[in-house]
Design a protein around this motif. Structure first.
Motif, short mmCIF file in Angstrom:
data_model
loop_
_atom_site.label_atom_id
_atom_site.label_comp_id
_atom_site.label_asym_id
_atom_site.label_seq_id
_atom_site.Cartn_x
_atom_site.Cartn_y
_atom_site.Cartn_z
N ASP A 50 -3.23 4.00 -2.16
CA ASP A 50 -3.64 2.99 -3.13
C ASP A 50 -2.90 1.68 -2.86
OD1 ASP A 50 -5.58 4.21 -4.68
OD2 ASP A 50 -4.14 5.12 -6.03
N PHE A 86 -2.12 -1.33 -10.20
CA PHE A 86 -3.12 -1.12 -9.16
C PHE A 86 -3.80 -2.44 -8.82
CE2 PHE A 86 -2.78 3.19 -10.99
CZ PHE A 86 -2.43 3.86 -9.84
N ARG A 119 0.86 -1.19 0.00
CA ARG A 119 0.00 0.00 0.00
C ARG A 119 0.89 1.24 0.00
NH1 ARG A 119 -5.17 0.26 0.67
NH2 ARG A 119 -5.27 -1.78 1.71
#
Length: 233
Positions: A73, A99, A11
């Motif tokens: 993210d 992602f 993360r």
């Protein structure tokens, strides 16, 4: 993905844009950042990694020409270690930061298990011999295509033709030709090895030129396999 010795679930803690001379070679449509992440899991890697890592990423811009918001993210990293810097990694290619999604995570973990397995399908480097044997009925026959691999492990393709039926193909790993294994399933390592390793045409040197009609069918069967596999992705 296969070229990455490290695959990391992480993360993003922070992302600072890099400007000036350190960003002069950024490809069009991208923006360079120095990114720090908190490691959530090491999916692939021979050794452990620190819980916090840094790396440089050239991030693709959106349709408005702006970089996505990166902080917090969740990402999957495909990277290699940096010598003498355990807290740093280097992405293996411009898309080495992806992602996270549940679908991508499941796909990556599945392929990683296959890559690390003792019986992992080898990389396909070319085509060896190929021949077609007609059957006793019109339209019946079998084509066998023997592949060349990076570690010389035997891999072969079998294409069966039956009158009034669609051709069907299978792949065998090992010295024994086994049609019961069926075709390579999309999204598997075996599928990738074939879809991305096979040449687009059956080499003329691979075909027994003594029977022109059988050579034509062998080429057609090879194209049938390629069409069934679909494009390399």
């Amino acid at each position: 993905m296969l070229a990455a010795p490290l695959i990391i679930d992480a993360r993003i803690r922070s992302a600072v844009r890099i400007k000036g001379e350190e960003a002069v070679n950024v490809p069009p449509g991208r923006m360079r950042f120095y990114v720090e992440v908190d490691v959530l899991a090491l999916i692939r890697g021979a050794d452990s990694v620190p819980l916090r890592l840094g790396y440089v990423a050239d991030v693709a811009l959106d349709a408005r020409g702006k970089a996505p918001r990166l902080k917090k993210d969740r990402v999957l990293l495909f990277a290699r270690p940096v010598a003498s810097r355990r807290d740093q990694v280097q992405l293996v290619d411009p898309d080495g930061q992806r992602f996270w999604s549940a679908e991508l995570d499941a796909f990556v973990r599945g392929i990683t298990r296959e890559v690390l397995a003792a019986d992992a399908p080898p990389a396909v480097t070319g085509v060896g011999n190929a021949f077609h044997v007609p059957g006793s009925l019109p339209g019946e026959g079998e084509t066998q295509i023997f592949l060349q691999t990076a570690n010389n492990a035997p891999v072969s393709l079998q294409i069966l033709r039956r009158p009034g039926e669609q051709p069907r193909w299978s792949v065998s790993l090992g010295d024994i030709v086994d049609e019961s294994g069926g075709a390579a399933r999309p999204g598997t390592l075996l599928w990738y090895r074939l879809a991305c390793g096979l040449p687009r045409d059956l080499p003329a040197t691979s075909i027994d030129s003594g029977d022109a009609a059988s050579a034509v069918i062998a080429r057609e069967d090879y194209q049938f396999v390629l069409q069934s596999l679909g494009p390399c992705q």
